[in-house]
Motif scaffolding. Structure first.
Motif, PDB file in Angstrom:
ATOM      1  N   THR A   1      -6.092 -11.945   2.668  1.00 43.80           N
ATOM      2  CA  THR A   1      -7.093 -10.942   2.319  1.00 43.80           C
ATOM      3  C   THR A   1      -7.254 -10.026   3.518  1.00 43.80           C
ATOM      4  O   THR A   1      -7.017 -10.430   4.656  1.00 43.80           O
ATOM      5  CB  THR A   1      -8.461 -11.567   1.976  1.00 43.80           C
TER       6      THR A   1
ATOM      7  N   VAL B   1      -7.383  -5.371   0.213  1.00 45.02           N
ATOM      8  CA  VAL B   1      -6.205  -5.958  -0.421  1.00 45.02           C
ATOM      9  C   VAL B   1      -6.323  -7.478  -0.462  1.00 45.02           C
ATOM     10  O   VAL B   1      -6.941  -8.092   0.402  1.00 45.02           O
ATOM     11  CB  VAL B   1      -4.901  -5.552   0.301  1.00 45.02           C
ATOM     12  N   THR B   2      -5.721  -8.061  -1.504  1.00 42.48           N
ATOM     13  CA  THR B   2      -5.664  -9.507  -1.658  1.00 42.48           C
ATOM     14  C   THR B   2      -4.279  -9.881  -2.169  1.00 42.48           C
ATOM     15  O   THR B   2      -3.760  -9.241  -3.077  1.00 42.48           O
ATOM     16  CB  THR B   2      -6.716 -10.004  -2.673  1.00 42.48           C
TER      17      THR B   2
ATOM     18  N   PHE C   1      -0.222  -9.089  -5.374  1.00 41.12           N
ATOM     19  CA  PHE C   1      -1.130  -8.272  -4.577  1.00 41.12           C
ATOM     20  C   PHE C   1      -1.993  -7.387  -5.468  1.00 41.12           C
ATOM     21  O   PHE C   1      -1.517  -6.831  -6.453  1.00 41.12           O
ATOM     22  CB  PHE C   1      -0.349  -7.379  -3.605  1.00 41.12           C
ATOM     23  N   THR C   2      -3.262  -7.265  -5.094  1.00 39.30           N
ATOM     24  CA  THR C   2      -4.178  -6.331  -5.728  1.00 39.30           C
ATOM     25  C   THR C   2      -4.892  -5.564  -4.624  1.00 39.30           C
ATOM     26  O   THR C   2      -4.949  -6.019  -3.479  1.00 39.30           O
ATOM     27  CB  THR C   2      -5.222  -7.037  -6.613  1.00 39.30           C
ATOM     28  N   GLY C   3      -5.414  -4.406  -4.971  1.00 34.83           N
ATOM     29  CA  GLY C   3      -6.128  -3.614  -3.985  1.00 34.83           C
ATOM     30  C   GLY C   3      -7.131  -2.690  -4.637  1.00 34.83           C
ATOM     31  O   GLY C   3      -7.030  -2.386  -5.824  1.00 34.83           O
TER      32      GLY C   3
ATOM     33  N   VAL D   1       0.831  -1.190   0.000  1.00 35.91           N
ATOM     34  CA  VAL D   1       0.000   0.000   0.000  1.00 35.91           C
ATOM     35  C   VAL D   1       0.873   1.250   0.000  1.00 35.91           C
ATOM     36  O   VAL D   1       0.595   2.201  -0.718  1.00 35.91           O
ATOM     37  CB  VAL D   1      -0.974  -0.005   1.201  1.00 35.91           C
TER      38      VAL D   1
ATOM     39  N   THR E   1      -7.906  -5.577   4.922  1.00 39.27           N
ATOM     40  CA  THR E   1      -8.047  -4.149   4.665  1.00 39.27           C
ATOM     41  C   THR E   1      -6.881  -3.397   5.290  1.00 39.27           C
ATOM     42  O   THR E   1      -6.328  -3.815   6.305  1.00 39.27           O
ATOM     43  CB  THR E   1      -9.361  -3.587   5.251  1.00 39.27           C
TER      44      THR E   1
END
Length: 66
Positions: free
Chosen positions: A57, A46-47, A30-32, A1, A59
């Motif tokens: 997984t 986020v994952t 990672f994705t968000g 992040v 937040t």
């Protein structure tokens, strides 16, 4: 992040849940997605996924700059 939001970002909270195991040499992606922004705090879902499924997984809450 913080790579996305900047190194000066103030982390207000992190909540995660572990899932599928991650093994050495497996790629962790990672994705968000930014969700709500309330009272100057943005909540980012986020994952982190590996070949077996979602490894983590959760937040991340960050304070939005002024």
């Amino acid at each position: 992040v913080t790579d996305w939001a900047g190194s000066e970002t103030d982390i207000a909270g992190i909540a995660i849940r572990l899932g599928a195991p991650a093994y050495p040499y497996d790629t962790l992606t990672f994705t968000g997605e930014v969700g709500a922004v309330e009272d100057g705090v943005a909540t980012i879902a986020v994952t982190g996924a590996v070949s077996l499924g979602n490894h983590v997984t959760g937040t991340v809450k960050v304070r939005v700059g002024e």
